[in-house]
Design a protein around this motif. Structure first.
Motif, PDB file in Angstrom:
ATOM      1  N   HIS A  96       0.752  -1.117  -0.076  1.00  0.00           N
ATOM      2  CA  HIS A  96       0.003  -0.011   0.110  1.00  0.00           C
ATOM      3  C   HIS A  96       0.961   1.189   0.139  1.00  0.00           C
ATOM      4  CE1 HIS A  96      -3.026   2.697   1.301  1.00  0.00           C
ATOM      5  NE2 HIS A  96      -4.025   2.002   0.825  1.00  0.00           N
ATOM      6  N   GLN A  97       0.535   2.030  -0.692  1.00  0.00           N
ATOM      7  CA  GLN A  97       1.221   3.488  -0.736  1.00  0.00           C
ATOM      8  C   GLN A  97       1.443   4.071   0.622  1.00  0.00           C
ATOM      9  OE1 GLN A  97       2.494   4.494  -3.501  1.00  0.00           O
ATOM     10  NE2 GLN A  97       3.592   6.289  -2.431  1.00  0.00           N
ATOM     11  N   ARG A  98       0.611   3.855   1.574  1.00  0.00           N
ATOM     12  CA  ARG A  98       0.790   4.597   2.895  1.00  0.00           C
ATOM     13  C   ARG A  98       1.849   4.201   3.480  1.00  0.00           C
ATOM     14  NH1 ARG A  98      -0.549   2.287   7.716  1.00  0.00           N
ATOM     15  NH2 ARG A  98      -1.315   3.929   9.539  1.00  0.00           N
TER      16      ARG A  98
ATOM     17  N   HIS B  38       4.998   3.701   2.189  1.00  0.00           N
ATOM     18  CA  HIS B  38       5.982   4.707   1.944  1.00  0.00           C
ATOM     19  C   HIS B  38       6.037   6.058   2.235  1.00  0.00           C
ATOM     20  CE1 HIS B  38       6.936   1.278  -0.778  1.00  0.00           C
ATOM     21  NE2 HIS B  38       5.943   1.429  -1.415  1.00  0.00           N
ATOM     22  N   GLU B  39       4.662   6.493   2.318  1.00  0.00           N
ATOM     23  CA  GLU B  39       4.316   7.940   2.953  1.00  0.00           C
ATOM     24  C   GLU B  39       4.697   7.990   4.542  1.00  0.00           C
ATOM     25  OE1 GLU B  39       0.293   8.461   2.482  1.00  0.00           O
ATOM     26  OE2 GLU B  39       0.732   8.646   0.089  1.00  0.00           O
TER      27      GLU B  39
ATOM     28  N   ASP C  67       9.444  -1.198  -1.644  1.00  0.00           N
ATOM     29  CA  ASP C  67       8.823  -2.262  -2.050  1.00  0.00           C
ATOM     30  C   ASP C  67       9.648  -3.648  -1.924  1.00  0.00           C
ATOM     31  OD1 ASP C  67       6.504  -1.041  -2.677  1.00  0.00           O
ATOM     32  OD2 ASP C  67       6.764  -1.181  -4.553  1.00  0.00           O
TER      33      ASP C  67
END
Length: 110
Positions: A27-29, A31-32, A39
């Motif tokens: 999920h992109q979260r 990385h934020e 990844d």
């Protein structure tokens, strides 16, 4: 004969890697909130986890594992309808609460 065997092995390994990568999505979260994890780190830790605790059988798991850089990572993932895992939480190092939950699950035999 040896050349054919090596060629066959390379094809099988490449197919396995491509097929396996479809099984884990990040999920992109992640990385934020944790830009130090990419990844590849999360995928490696998820695929080769050390310990796991099942939160909802067949749906949600918490895992801890080591990434390619040797960092110990905690991850939480949910099983999607297509059979892939969506890792929506990952951080390093694992919290004491996570380690306690995994130790309790190991004692229960999950």
């Amino acid at each position: 004969m040896l050349e054919c065997l090596i060629f066959y092995y390379q094809i099988v390994v490449e197919y396995y890697r491509k097929d396996w990568r479809l099984m884990v999505r990040i999920h992109q979260r992640v990385h934020e909130r944790h830009p130090e994890l990419d990844d590849g780190d999360v995928e490696a830790a998820w695929e080769s986890y050390c310990f796991a605790a099942v939160r909802i059988p067949g749906e949600r798991e918490m895992r801890t594992g080591y990434d390619l850089h040797g960092r110990y990572i905690e991850m939480v993932g949910v099983l999607l309808a297509d059979g892939a895992w969506l890792v929506y939480h990952a951080m390093t190092p694992p919290s004491k609460k996570t380690l306690r939950e995994i130790e309790n699950a190991r004692r229960r035999g999950y």
